[in-house]
Design a protein around this motif. Structure first.
Motif, PDB file in Angstrom:
ATOM      1  N   UNK A  56       0.812  -1.209   0.000  1.00 24.28           N
ATOM      2  CA  UNK A  56       0.000   0.000   0.000  1.00 24.28           C
ATOM      3  C   UNK A  56       0.854   1.270   0.000  1.00 24.28           C
ATOM      4  N   UNK A  57       2.166   1.111   0.086  1.00 24.16           N
ATOM      5  CA  UNK A  57       3.056   2.261   0.123  1.00 24.16           C
ATOM      6  C   UNK A  57       3.849   2.412  -1.171  1.00 24.16           C
ATOM      7  N   UNK A  58       3.214   2.177  -2.295  1.00 21.40           N
ATOM      8  CA  UNK A  58       3.897   2.281  -3.572  1.00 21.40           C
ATOM      9  C   UNK A  58       4.174   3.743  -3.884  1.00 21.40           C
ATOM     10  N   UNK A  59       5.277   3.995  -4.552  1.00 21.84           N
ATOM     11  CA  UNK A  59       5.593   5.365  -4.927  1.00 21.84           C
ATOM     12  C   UNK A  59       4.978   5.687  -6.293  1.00 21.84           C
ATOM     13  N   UNK A  60       5.118   6.940  -6.693  1.00 20.59           N
ATOM     14  CA  UNK A  60       4.509   7.399  -7.943  1.00 20.59           C
ATOM     15  C   UNK A  60       5.068   6.680  -9.163  1.00 20.59           C
ATOM     16  N   UNK A  61       6.361   6.406  -9.173  1.00 21.92           N
ATOM     17  CA  UNK A  61       6.951   5.713 -10.312  1.00 21.92           C
ATOM     18  C   UNK A  61       6.390   4.299 -10.433  1.00 21.92           C
ATOM     19  N   UNK A  62       6.301   3.596  -9.327  1.00 21.11           N
ATOM     20  CA  UNK A  62       5.760   2.229  -9.361  1.00 21.11           C
ATOM     21  C   UNK A  62       4.318   2.241  -9.865  1.00 21.11           C
ATOM     22  N   UNK A  63       3.543   3.215  -9.426  1.00 19.89           N
ATOM     23  CA  UNK A  63       2.158   3.331  -9.878  1.00 19.89           C
ATOM     24  C   UNK A  63       2.099   3.599 -11.381  1.00 19.89           C
ATOM     25  N   UNK A  64       2.941   4.503 -11.867  1.00 17.29           N
ATOM     26  CA  UNK A  64       2.966   4.825 -13.298  1.00 17.29           C
ATOM     27  C   UNK A  64       3.413   3.625 -14.124  1.00 17.29           C
ATOM     28  N   UNK A  65       4.439   2.929 -13.673  1.00 14.14           N
ATOM     29  CA  UNK A  65       4.933   1.754 -14.398  1.00 14.14           C
ATOM     30  C   UNK A  65       3.880   0.656 -14.429  1.00 14.14           C
ATOM     31  N   UNK A  66       3.237   0.427 -13.297  1.00 17.42           N
ATOM     32  CA  UNK A  66       2.214  -0.607 -13.224  1.00 17.42           C
ATOM     33  C   UNK A  66       1.040  -0.283 -14.157  1.00 17.42           C
ATOM     34  N   UNK A  67       0.669   0.994 -14.220  1.00 21.55           N
ATOM     35  CA  UNK A  67      -0.439   1.392 -15.088  1.00 21.55           C
ATOM     36  C   UNK A  67      -0.129   1.258 -16.564  1.00 21.55           C
ATOM     37  N   UNK A  68       1.124   1.448 -16.936  1.00 23.22           N
ATOM     38  CA  UNK A  68       1.503   1.426 -18.347  1.00 23.22           C
ATOM     39  C   UNK A  68       2.019   0.069 -18.813  1.00 23.22           C
ATOM     40  N   UNK A  69       2.375  -0.800 -17.914  1.00 25.72           N
ATOM     41  CA  UNK A  69       3.061  -2.022 -18.325  1.00 25.72           C
ATOM     42  C   UNK A  69       2.123  -3.058 -18.933  1.00 25.72           C
ATOM     43  N   UNK A  70       2.719  -3.869 -19.795  1.00 26.34           N
ATOM     44  CA  UNK A  70       2.024  -5.010 -20.374  1.00 26.34           C
ATOM     45  C   UNK A  70       2.010  -6.133 -19.340  1.00 26.34           C
ATOM     46  N   UNK A 103      -0.020   1.111 -38.452  1.00 30.93           N
ATOM     47  CA  UNK A 103      -0.828  -0.103 -38.563  1.00 30.93           C
ATOM     48  C   UNK A 103      -0.699  -0.927 -37.294  1.00 30.93           C
ATOM     49  N   UNK A 104      -1.832  -1.175 -36.650  1.00 31.98           N
ATOM     50  CA  UNK A 104      -1.898  -1.984 -35.428  1.00 31.98           C
ATOM     51  C   UNK A 104      -0.990  -1.464 -34.310  1.00 31.98           C
ATOM     52  N   UNK A 105      -0.859  -0.161 -34.193  1.00 37.12           N
ATOM     53  CA  UNK A 105       0.004   0.419 -33.150  1.00 37.12           C
ATOM     54  C   UNK A 105      -0.770   1.255 -32.129  1.00 37.12           C
ATOM     55  N   UNK A 106      -2.041   1.510 -32.391  1.00 40.02           N
ATOM     56  CA  UNK A 106      -2.817   2.386 -31.505  1.00 40.02           C
ATOM     57  C   UNK A 106      -2.862   1.855 -30.073  1.00 40.02           C
ATOM     58  N   UNK A 107      -3.011   0.535 -29.913  1.00 40.86           N
ATOM     59  CA  UNK A 107      -3.104  -0.040 -28.569  1.00 40.86           C
ATOM     60  C   UNK A 107      -1.794   0.087 -27.784  1.00 40.86           C
ATOM     61  N   UNK A 108      -0.700   0.355 -28.488  1.00 38.08           N
ATOM     62  CA  UNK A 108       0.582   0.522 -27.790  1.00 38.08           C
ATOM     63  C   UNK A 108       0.616   1.773 -26.914  1.00 38.08           C
ATOM     64  N   UNK A 109      -0.263   2.741 -27.202  1.00 36.43           N
ATOM     65  CA  UNK A 109      -0.304   3.934 -26.347  1.00 36.43           C
ATOM     66  C   UNK A 109      -0.734   3.583 -24.923  1.00 36.43           C
ATOM     67  N   UNK A 110      -1.422   2.452 -24.766  1.00 43.78           N
ATOM     68  CA  UNK A 110      -1.800   2.003 -23.414  1.00 43.78           C
ATOM     69  C   UNK A 110      -0.574   1.607 -22.599  1.00 43.78           C
ATOM     70  N   UNK A 111       0.524   1.341 -23.272  1.00 46.83           N
ATOM     71  CA  UNK A 111       1.744   0.883 -22.605  1.00 46.83           C
ATOM     72  C   UNK A 111       2.872   1.907 -22.702  1.00 46.83           C
TER      73      UNK A 111
END
Length: 181
Positions: A56-70, A103-111
């Motif tokens: 529960x004590x994750x830092x901002x970088x960990x949160x950002x990485x977790x949100x963007x990672x595959x 071509x087929x790259x739009x979903x990469x913005x999620x990561x």
């Protein structure tokens, strides 16, 4: 007084033994037949404390990485500053067009994780509703372009390299896109 210490000694030893057995039981998990050596290794290699749930004590970088990672903890990283986020058609928008129009790259913005080195770049990233992280640089101003191989340019490159090393130490893989800022 010496006699009272002798009478309290068995109680202290029993308490210590009870605490030790409780500790061993908690470390043993599902298999009560684990050896003390195995439990010691388990305690030594565990990343969190027994008493505190550190997730529960994750830092901002960990949160950002977790949100963007595959699923395999891979993230696409680019670093931007104010110069790449301002103007009629900023470089950041041109960069993002490659994902939207390819071509087929739009979903990469999620990561994609946009790492901003100044407040203007961070605010632009948040406005675009992307995964953003503000790489704060105490005492350094990386908002403007730096001359190649100047002292400030070298500082900026080392800051970037240390940041990428931190990402690796956290167990993430990355594809780093170079946008020279």
């Amino acid at each position: 007084m010496v006699q009272s210490i002798k009478h309290g000694t068995p109680l202290a030893l029993c308490t210590l033994l009870l605490i030790s057995l409780t500790f061993i039981y908690l470390l043993s998990g599902e298999s009560p037949s684990l050896s003390i050596l195995t439990m010691t290794r388990k305690l030594y290699h565990s990343k969190s404390s027994l008493a505190i749930d550190t997730s529960m004590y994750r830092d901002e970088l960990e949160t950002a990485l977790d949100g963007a990672s595959m699923a395999n903890k891979t993230v696409i990283i680019t670093i931007v500053n104010r110069a790449y986020t301002e103007g009629d058609k900023p470089m950041l928008d041109i960069f993002l067009d490659g994902f939207w129009l390819g071509e087929n790259t739009r979903q990469l913005t999620n990561h994609l994780l946009i790492v901003a080195v100044d407040q203007t770049a961070f605010e632009r990233c948040r406005f675009l509703r992307l995964h953003c992280y503000w790489l704060k640089t105490e005492g350094e101003d990386f908002a403007n372009e730096k001359t190649f191989m100047s002292k400030d340019f070298i500082k900026m490159m080392w800051k970037r390299t240390r940041f990428l090393g931190d990402v690796l130490q956290r167990g993430y893989n990355f594809v780093f896109t170079v946008s020279q800022f």
